[in-house]
Design a protein around this motif. Sequence first.
Motif, PDB file in Angstrom:
ATOM      1  N   THR A   3       0.841  -1.191   0.000  1.00 13.11           N
ATOM      2  CA  THR A   3       0.000   0.000   0.000  1.00 13.11           C
ATOM      3  C   THR A   3       0.875   1.238   0.000  1.00 13.11           C
ATOM      4  O   THR A   3       1.970   1.235   0.553  1.00 13.11           O
ATOM      5  CB  THR A   3      -0.925   0.023   1.227  1.00 13.11           C
ATOM      6  OG1 THR A   3      -0.132  -0.027   2.408  1.00 13.11           O
ATOM      7  CG2 THR A   3      -1.888  -1.130   1.198  1.00 13.11           C
ATOM      8  N   ARG A   6      -0.321   7.414   0.929  1.00 13.50           N
ATOM      9  CA  ARG A   6      -1.639   8.075   0.984  1.00 13.50           C
ATOM     10  C   ARG A   6      -2.726   7.116   1.444  1.00 13.50           C
ATOM     11  O   ARG A   6      -3.594   7.485   2.239  1.00 13.50           O
ATOM     12  CB  ARG A   6      -2.016   8.652  -0.376  1.00 13.50           C
ATOM     13  CG  ARG A   6      -1.232   9.880  -0.760  1.00 13.50           C
ATOM     14  CD  ARG A   6      -1.708  10.427  -2.066  1.00 13.50           C
ATOM     15  NE  ARG A   6      -1.660   9.357  -3.075  1.00 13.50           N
ATOM     16  CZ  ARG A   6      -2.219   9.419  -4.258  1.00 13.50           C
ATOM     17  NH1 ARG A   6      -2.890  10.482  -4.616  1.00 13.50           N
ATOM     18  NH2 ARG A   6      -2.120   8.423  -5.108  1.00 13.50           N
ATOM     19  N   GLU A   7      -2.685   5.909   0.936  1.00 13.72           N
ATOM     20  CA  GLU A   7      -3.689   4.921   1.343  1.00 13.72           C
ATOM     21  C   GLU A   7      -3.559   4.609   2.824  1.00 13.72           C
ATOM     22  O   GLU A   7      -4.558   4.527   3.542  1.00 13.72           O
ATOM     23  CB  GLU A   7      -3.556   3.646   0.517  1.00 13.72           C
ATOM     24  CG  GLU A   7      -4.599   2.617   0.850  1.00 13.72           C
ATOM     25  CD  GLU A   7      -4.516   1.373  -0.009  1.00 13.72           C
ATOM     26  OE1 GLU A   7      -4.773   0.284   0.526  1.00 13.72           O
ATOM     27  OE2 GLU A   7      -4.196   1.482  -1.211  1.00 13.72           O
ATOM     28  N   HIS A  39      -9.693  -4.032   5.094  1.00 14.28           N
ATOM     29  CA  HIS A  39      -8.573  -3.568   4.272  1.00 14.28           C
ATOM     30  C   HIS A  39      -7.849  -4.757   3.645  1.00 14.28           C
ATOM     31  O   HIS A  39      -7.490  -4.723   2.458  1.00 14.28           O
ATOM     32  CB  HIS A  39      -7.624  -2.717   5.117  1.00 14.28           C
ATOM     33  CG  HIS A  39      -6.618  -1.984   4.328  1.00 14.28           C
ATOM     34  ND1 HIS A  39      -5.326  -1.839   4.760  1.00 14.28           N
ATOM     35  CD2 HIS A  39      -6.680  -1.347   3.133  1.00 14.28           C
ATOM     36  CE1 HIS A  39      -4.652  -1.147   3.860  1.00 14.28           C
ATOM     37  NE2 HIS A  39      -5.446  -0.832   2.864  1.00 14.28           N
ATOM     38  N   ARG A  48      -6.169   1.111  -6.509  1.00 15.67           N
ATOM     39  CA  ARG A  48      -6.162   1.400  -5.086  1.00 15.67           C
ATOM     40  C   ARG A  48      -6.895   2.686  -4.709  1.00 15.67           C
ATOM     41  O   ARG A  48      -7.096   2.960  -3.529  1.00 15.67           O
ATOM     42  CB  ARG A  48      -4.708   1.509  -4.584  1.00 15.67           C
ATOM     43  CG  ARG A  48      -3.802   0.360  -4.943  1.00 15.67           C
ATOM     44  CD  ARG A  48      -4.240  -0.961  -4.429  1.00 15.67           C
ATOM     45  NE  ARG A  48      -4.362  -0.981  -2.981  1.00 15.67           N
ATOM     46  CZ  ARG A  48      -4.833  -2.011  -2.309  1.00 15.67           C
ATOM     47  NH1 ARG A  48      -5.211  -3.094  -2.931  1.00 15.67           N
ATOM     48  NH2 ARG A  48      -4.940  -1.965  -1.003  1.00 15.67           N
ATOM     49  N   ASP A  49      -7.309   3.475  -5.683  1.00  8.98           N
ATOM     50  CA  ASP A  49      -7.852   4.804  -5.416  1.00  8.98           C
ATOM     51  C   ASP A  49      -9.061   4.809  -4.486  1.00  8.98           C
ATOM     52  O   ASP A  49      -9.216   5.726  -3.681  1.00  8.98           O
ATOM     53  CB  ASP A  49      -8.228   5.508  -6.718  1.00  8.98           C
ATOM     54  CG  ASP A  49      -7.024   5.810  -7.583  1.00  8.98           C
ATOM     55  OD1 ASP A  49      -5.896   5.834  -7.046  1.00  8.98           O
ATOM     56  OD2 ASP A  49      -7.212   6.026  -8.793  1.00  8.98           O
ATOM     57  N   PRO A  52      -9.959   3.014   0.453  1.00  9.14           N
ATOM     58  CA  PRO A  52     -10.447   3.525   1.745  1.00  9.14           C
ATOM     59  C   PRO A  52     -11.965   3.687   1.808  1.00  9.14           C
ATOM     60  O   PRO A  52     -12.582   3.374   2.828  1.00  9.14           O
ATOM     61  CB  PRO A  52      -9.732   4.877   1.880  1.00  9.14           C
ATOM     62  CG  PRO A  52      -8.469   4.692   1.103  1.00  9.14           C
ATOM     63  CD  PRO A  52      -8.886   3.859  -0.088  1.00  9.14           C
TER      64      PRO A  52
END
Length: 65
Positions: A3, A6-7, A39, A48-49, A52
């Motif tokens: 990861t 940012r994630e 997660h 991955r965007d 979250p």
Amino acid sequence: MATDQREEEAIQALTQRLTAAYSTTRSPAEVEAAVAAAHASFEDRPVRDFVPVLVERKVRAILGS
């Protein structure tokens, strides 16, 4: 796939937000475990965007929003 920063920061912020939101019904450990499990379920996804956001939806379903 590891990861990115940012994630990871988004997941940490999400954990704090959900811990506060569920403070009357769930322990911080329960929230953290739900976030970690949700997660991990997206670990193999190449895009991955939105992870979250998807993690939050899954955790809220698990904890009973």
